[in-house]
Motif scaffolding. Structure first.
Motif, mmCIF file in Angstrom:
data_model
loop_
_atom_site.group_PDB
_atom_site.id
_atom_site.type_symbol
_atom_site.label_atom_id
_atom_site.label_comp_id
_atom_site.label_asym_id
_atom_site.label_seq_id
_atom_site.Cartn_x
_atom_site.Cartn_y
_atom_site.Cartn_z
ATOM 1 N N PRO A 26 18.512 17.705 -6.092
ATOM 2 C CA PRO A 26 17.462 16.686 -5.917
ATOM 3 C C PRO A 26 17.922 15.285 -6.293
ATOM 4 O O PRO A 26 17.249 14.304 -5.970
ATOM 5 C CB PRO A 26 16.342 17.166 -6.852
ATOM 6 C CG PRO A 26 17.033 18.002 -7.875
ATOM 7 C CD PRO A 26 18.163 18.676 -7.147
ATOM 8 N N PHE A 27 19.080 15.177 -6.957
ATOM 9 C CA PHE A 27 19.587 13.880 -7.391
ATOM 10 C C PHE A 27 20.659 13.325 -6.456
ATOM 11 O O PHE A 27 21.239 12.279 -6.729
ATOM 12 C CB PHE A 27 20.150 13.990 -8.811
ATOM 13 C CG PHE A 27 19.223 14.683 -9.761
ATOM 14 C CD1 PHE A 27 17.994 14.126 -10.083
ATOM 15 C CD2 PHE A 27 19.553 15.909 -10.311
ATOM 16 C CE1 PHE A 27 17.120 14.759 -10.947
ATOM 17 C CE2 PHE A 27 18.690 16.557 -11.182
ATOM 18 C CZ PHE A 27 17.470 15.985 -11.496
ATOM 19 N N THR A 214 9.905 3.839 0.286
ATOM 20 C CA THR A 214 10.660 4.894 -0.379
ATOM 21 C C THR A 214 10.138 6.284 -0.021
ATOM 22 O O THR A 214 10.918 7.241 0.088
ATOM 23 C CB THR A 214 10.599 4.702 -1.907
ATOM 24 O OG1 THR A 214 9.236 4.472 -2.303
ATOM 25 C CG2 THR A 214 11.432 3.501 -2.334
ATOM 26 N N HIS A 215 8.836 6.404 0.160
ATOM 27 C CA HIS A 215 8.231 7.698 0.470
ATOM 28 C C HIS A 215 8.640 8.191 1.852
ATOM 29 O O HIS A 215 8.796 9.402 2.075
ATOM 30 C CB HIS A 215 6.708 7.577 0.376
ATOM 31 C CG HIS A 215 5.977 8.880 0.357
ATOM 32 N ND1 HIS A 215 5.641 9.569 1.505
ATOM 33 C CD2 HIS A 215 5.513 9.622 -0.683
ATOM 34 C CE1 HIS A 215 5.002 10.680 1.179
ATOM 35 N NE2 HIS A 215 4.913 10.743 -0.134
ATOM 36 N N CYS A 216 8.843 7.269 2.777
ATOM 37 C CA CYS A 216 9.160 7.627 4.169
ATOM 38 C C CYS A 216 10.651 7.798 4.434
ATOM 39 O O CYS A 216 11.035 8.536 5.348
ATOM 40 C CB CYS A 216 8.633 6.551 5.130
ATOM 41 S SG CYS A 216 6.843 6.415 5.199
ATOM 42 N N ASP A 226 8.951 13.454 -3.922
ATOM 43 C CA ASP A 226 9.739 14.557 -4.455
ATOM 44 C C ASP A 226 9.112 15.185 -5.698
ATOM 45 O O ASP A 226 9.766 15.946 -6.405
ATOM 46 C CB ASP A 226 11.160 14.068 -4.756
ATOM 47 C CG ASP A 226 11.849 13.546 -3.502
ATOM 48 O OD1 ASP A 226 11.513 14.023 -2.399
ATOM 49 O OD2 ASP A 226 12.707 12.652 -3.625
ATOM 50 N N ARG A 227 7.844 14.842 -5.957
ATOM 51 C CA ARG A 227 7.038 15.457 -7.010
ATOM 52 C C ARG A 227 7.712 15.385 -8.380
ATOM 53 O O ARG A 227 7.709 16.354 -9.151
ATOM 54 C CB ARG A 227 6.704 16.904 -6.635
ATOM 55 C CG ARG A 227 5.901 16.984 -5.343
ATOM 56 C CD ARG A 227 5.496 18.377 -4.983
ATOM 57 N NE ARG A 227 4.726 18.399 -3.753
ATOM 58 C CZ ARG A 227 4.197 19.485 -3.207
ATOM 59 N NH1 ARG A 227 4.352 20.660 -3.806
ATOM 60 N NH2 ARG A 227 3.508 19.416 -2.078
ATOM 61 N N GLY A 228 8.291 14.231 -8.655
ATOM 62 C CA GLY A 228 8.822 13.955 -9.976
ATOM 63 C C GLY A 228 10.250 14.375 -10.222
ATOM 64 O O GLY A 228 10.869 13.930 -11.197
ATOM 65 N N ARG A 229 10.813 15.231 -9.370
ATOM 66 C CA ARG A 229 12.197 15.670 -9.581
ATOM 67 C C ARG A 229 13.097 14.944 -8.582
ATOM 68 O O ARG A 229 13.344 15.414 -7.459
ATOM 69 C CB ARG A 229 12.306 17.181 -9.417
ATOM 70 C CG ARG A 229 13.684 17.716 -9.798
ATOM 71 C CD ARG A 229 13.643 19.203 -10.079
ATOM 72 N NE ARG A 229 14.972 19.784 -10.248
ATOM 73 C CZ ARG A 229 15.716 19.669 -11.359
ATOM 74 N NH1 ARG A 229 15.256 18.989 -12.377
ATOM 75 N NH2 ARG A 229 16.901 20.244 -11.434
ATOM 76 N N THR A 230 13.571 13.803 -9.001
ATOM 77 C CA THR A 230 14.348 12.956 -8.107
ATOM 78 C C THR A 230 15.169 11.979 -8.925
ATOM 79 O O THR A 230 15.059 11.940 -10.159
ATOM 80 C CB THR A 230 13.420 12.211 -7.126
ATOM 81 O OG1 THR A 230 14.178 11.653 -6.069
ATOM 82 C CG2 THR A 230 12.644 11.107 -7.829
#
Length: 242
Positions: A26-27, A214-216, A226-230
């Motif tokens: 995710p990173f 950023t969301h798109c 990414d629900r916090g895991r990014t």
């Protein structure tokens, strides 16, 4: 070379993306924050790559708290708050983001600034605060150049009634009802920042927008998508070294 998003801002600057690093999962790949749970060694290498693009200068950074505190600094270090201003040539200012807006400022009399603007910072007036501090140095806000990096767009940022009321009370009517969710609103943070900049006297031709959500955009980190895991990206600016 790490790819940087740039604007016509006439000093060394840039906004990172998630491309060009060594992190995984995710990173992937250019995560710049060890506080996310990423491998610290990979983060350190990512940071080294970004700083090499600026010649490895001294850095002033922030422990960000989603507020409106702006510090005027003369050298490297870490400050608690969400904004930095300096008149020191060769000192690199940085802010970290993953949906909030990174704002970079330049005044021709010799000052730069970097701000982290989430909804709390915007409604609290972090941009007007920074412009007031520049004015305290005798620098006219009408001469400021403002670069706005990527952030979550108005079509993707759903907020509740409480946040909507805060923006209305602040004279920032940059919301609309979410047609897909009764009682929810879509908040355009970039529009609110543009409104504040214009009200403070920043000239239209000196406002530069990257214009990416950023969301798109899969090439950008997004905390909400990414629900916090990014990972985290940086906005960076400095006066040219003498």
């Amino acid at each position: 070379m790490v790819p940087l998003l740039t604007t016509p801002l006439p000093v060394p600057h840039g906004f990172t993306t998630r491309l060009g690093g060594v992190s995984e999962g995710p990173f992937a790949s250019l995560n710049l924050s060890a506080a996310t749970g990423d491998d610290p060694e990979r983060v350190a290498e990512n940071q080294r790559r970004v700083l090499s693009a600026f010649g490895h200068p001294p850095v002033a950074a922030l422990k960000q708290v989603h507020g409106t505190q702006v510090h005027r600094v003369a050298g490297p270090g870490l400050w608690e708050g969400d904004g930095l201003l300096t008149r020191t040539p060769g000192l690199l200012l940085r802010v970290g983001v993953a949906d909030c807006y990174p704002l970079l400022l330049y005044h021709p009399q010799g000052a730069v600034g970097a701000l982290h603007a989430g909804w709390r910072g915007v409604v609290g007036g972090i941009l007007p605060r920074a412009l007031e501090l520049l004015a305290g140095w005798g620098m006219d806000p009408q001469e400021v150049h403002l670069a706005m990096g990527p952030g979550i767009g108005g079509g993707c940022y759903q907020v509740g009634e409480e946040v909507a009321e805060r923006f209305q009370e602040a004279g920032l009517p940059t919301l609309r009802p979410d047609p897909q969710a009764p009682g929810k609103h879509l908040l355009d943070l970039e529009a609110a920042l543009l409104l504040q900049a214009r009200r403070a006297g920043v000239r239209e031709e000196r406002i530069y927008r990257v214009g990416l959500c950023t969301h798109c955009q899969p090439t950008l980190f997004s905390h909400r998508r990414d629900r916090g895991r990014t990972g985290r990206m940086w906005g960076l600016v400095m006066l040219p070294p003498r």
